[in-house]
Design an enzyme around this catalytic site. Structure first.
Site, PDB file in Angstrom:
ATOM      1  N   GLU A  72       1.156  -0.850  -0.080  1.00  0.00           N
ATOM      2  CA  GLU A  72      -0.445  -0.222  -0.090  1.00  0.00           C
ATOM      3  C   GLU A  72       1.056   1.156  -0.403  1.00  0.00           C
ATOM      4  OE1 GLU A  72      -2.962   0.859   3.379  1.00  0.00           O
ATOM      5  OE2 GLU A  72      -4.122   2.147   2.785  1.00  0.00           O
ATOM      6  N   ASP A  91      -0.335  -5.050   3.048  1.00  0.00           N
ATOM      7  CA  ASP A  91      -1.176  -3.772   3.601  1.00  0.00           C
ATOM      8  C   ASP A  91      -0.210  -3.855   5.156  1.00  0.00           C
ATOM      9  OD1 ASP A  91      -4.026  -2.439   3.633  1.00  0.00           O
ATOM     10  OD2 ASP A  91      -2.587  -2.132   5.231  1.00  0.00           O
ATOM     11  N   ILE A  93      -0.285  -1.681   7.457  1.00  0.00           N
ATOM     12  CA  ILE A  93      -1.531  -1.505   8.731  1.00  0.00           C
ATOM     13  C   ILE A  93      -3.200  -1.299   8.361  1.00  0.00           C
ATOM     14  CG2 ILE A  93      -2.138  -0.645  10.751  1.00  0.00           C
ATOM     15  CD1 ILE A  93       0.445   0.494  11.647  1.00  0.00           C
ATOM     16  N   ASP A  94      -3.934  -2.620   8.535  1.00  0.00           N
ATOM     17  CA  ASP A  94      -5.541  -2.302   7.315  1.00  0.00           C
ATOM     18  C   ASP A  94      -5.725  -1.920   8.763  1.00  0.00           C
ATOM     19  OD1 ASP A  94      -6.919  -2.290   5.444  1.00  0.00           O
ATOM     20  OD2 ASP A  94      -8.050  -3.916   6.542  1.00  0.00           O
ATOM     21  N   THR A  96      -5.709   1.285   9.507  1.00  0.00           N
ATOM     22  CA  THR A  96      -5.221   2.615  10.356  1.00  0.00           C
ATOM     23  C   THR A  96      -5.761   3.580  10.961  1.00  0.00           C
ATOM     24  OG1 THR A  96      -3.822   2.517   8.162  1.00  0.00           O
ATOM     25  CG2 THR A  96      -3.257   4.848   9.457  1.00  0.00           C
ATOM     26  N   ASP A 243      -5.911  -4.771   0.546  1.00  0.00           N
ATOM     27  CA  ASP A 243      -6.500  -4.287   1.750  1.00  0.00           C
ATOM     28  C   ASP A 243      -7.342  -5.911   1.592  1.00  0.00           C
ATOM     29  OD1 ASP A 243      -7.614  -1.433   0.528  1.00  0.00           O
ATOM     30  OD2 ASP A 243      -6.823  -1.807   2.426  1.00  0.00           O
TER      31      ASP A 243
HETATM   32  C1  LIP Z   1      -8.646   1.171   5.304  1.00  0.00           C
HETATM   33  C2  LIP Z   1      -9.670  -0.239   4.420  1.00  0.00           C
HETATM   34  C3  LIP Z   1     -10.871  -0.032   4.366  1.00  0.00           C
HETATM   35  C4  LIP Z   1     -11.540   1.423   4.020  1.00  0.00           C
HETATM   36  C5  LIP Z   1     -10.682   2.177   4.325  1.00  0.00           C
HETATM   37  C6  LIP Z   1      -9.537   2.472   4.183  1.00  0.00           C
HETATM   38  P1  LIP Z   1      -6.435   1.123   5.947  1.00  0.00           P
HETATM   39  O1  LIP Z   1      -7.270   0.649   4.366  1.00  0.00           O
HETATM   40  O2  LIP Z   1      -9.620  -1.450   5.591  1.00  0.00           O
HETATM   41  O3  LIP Z   1     -11.871  -1.001   3.537  1.00  0.00           O
HETATM   42  O4  LIP Z   1     -12.896   1.577   4.652  1.00  0.00           O
HETATM   43  O5  LIP Z   1     -11.157   3.480   4.155  1.00  0.00           O
HETATM   44  O6  LIP Z   1      -8.578   1.980   2.791  1.00  0.00           O
HETATM   45  O7  LIP Z   1      -6.158   2.937   5.245  1.00  0.00           O
HETATM   46  O8  LIP Z   1      -6.484   0.832   7.108  1.00  0.00           O
HETATM   47  O9  LIP Z   1      -4.874   0.225   5.190  1.00  0.00           O
END
Ligand code: LIP
Length: 307
Positions: A72, A91, A93-94, A96, A243
């Site tokens: 990412e 990713d 940290i998913d 964030t 993601d």
């Molecule tokens: C998140 C995604 C989530 C989306 C958020 C964000 P991140 O990823 O997992 O589905 O709705 O806007 O993009 O940015 O925390 O890696």
């Protein structure tokens, strides 16, 4: 002949990396939690995101120098492309936004694809200390108390879904995952809000009267909890391959299914950016609830580029 790909070794490597990254997430303080804006004020990245991705990329390129890497934080719009090559998709940290607020629904998501098909998935939430993992053709699992060394009370490995064969009903009886994402204006944002209204409105007003609707802030965890069978269906447009790639493998290995976020798209690509995940529960029942959800869109579709 192409070198045989050792998926078991890859899964072991990704689990070890996830353990290390989890420690970094748990120990992050001060500057490591400061954010930079990306697309807008809700689309943010921390120093820890970047440090974890650098670590993951460096460890994987040493062990698998001929495999590709898509992450990412190193992604370049219009330049980075997912190909048929053996590829790690990261990713760091998913979730964030959850991470920077100390809300314990954040994870590292490490996927591996070959010919763009998810073959290994490892997702670890270090705050709940739960790891989800799957290898194509070898089932999906979750491990509680993952950080405890084996034998020190580490939770037993549970196969997914947690309650196989549980009836999958309609949206009215479902627990539904949704997200607001980063795009907060225009066609796709309007579509989201219209669908959420129809999803939750009463039957008498033409709605689906969904029983429970949750926005957890992490696509990867939404998909893993759908694989676990505790979330019935999850819909999102706008997220990326990093993601979903790991969770996708875990979902399919649990008997769940990933279809497109737009009506009629039964076989989306991993980088399609529009997804509808449905838990295990019988093919006819899955088809029925998918078509019920697509019906909420009233013939409209997500409009977005895939890069
Ligand atoms: C998140 C995604 C989530 C989306 C958020 C964000 P991140 O990823 O997992 O589905 O709705 O806007 O993009 O940015 O925390 O890696």
């Amino acid at each position: 002949m192409a070198d045989k790909i050792d998926l078991v070794a890859i899964q072991g490597t990704l689990v070890a990396i996830a353990r290390h990254a989890g420690e970094m997430m748990r120990n992050a303080t001060g500057k490591e939690l400061e954010t930079d804006e990306k697309m807008n004020a809700v689309d943010v990245v921390t120093e820890t995101d970047k440090r974890i991705e650098d670590l993951v990329n460096s460890l994987l390129s040493k062990e698998y120098p001929t495999y590709s890497f898509v992450g990412e934080e190193s992604y370049e719009k219009g330049v980075t492309k997912l190909t048929d090559a053996p590829t790690f998709i990261c990713d760091p940290i998913d979730g964030t936004q959850n991470f920077i607020h100390g809300f314990p629904l954040a994870c590292i998501s490490l996927g591996f694809t070959h010919k763009k098909k998810p073959k290994v998935g490892v997702v670890y939430n270090p705050f709940a200390d739960v790891l989800f993992s799957a290898i194509k053709g070898q089932g999906a699992f979750m491990v509680d108390n993952f950080s405890l060394a084996p034998g020190q009370g580490q939770g037993k490995v549970k196969s997914l879904p947690l309650s196989p064969g549980r009836k999958l009903g309609s949206l009215e009886t479902a627990l539904v995952g949704i997200e607001f994402g980063s795009q907060r204006e225009g066609h796709n944002f309007d579509l989201k809000l219209e669908v959420y209204k129809k999803l939750t409105a009463s039957k008498g007003t033409g709605g689906a009267m969904a029983g429970a609707v949750r926005s957890m802030g992490s696509a990867a965890l939404n998909i893993c909890y759908t694989a676990a069978g505790v979330m019935d269906i999850y819909w999102e447009g706008g997220c990326y391959a990093w993601d979903v790639a790991a969770g996708w493998c875990i979902l399919e290995e649990s008997g769940g299914r990933m279809v497109g976020g737009n009506p009629g798209k039964w076989d989306p690509a991993v980088d399609d950016r529009k997804y509808l995940a449905v838990r295990e529960g019988g093919k006819e029942e899955q088809k029925r609830i998918v078509e019920e959800f697509w019906g909420l869109m009233g013939g409209r579709s997500w409009i977005m580029s895939i890069d």
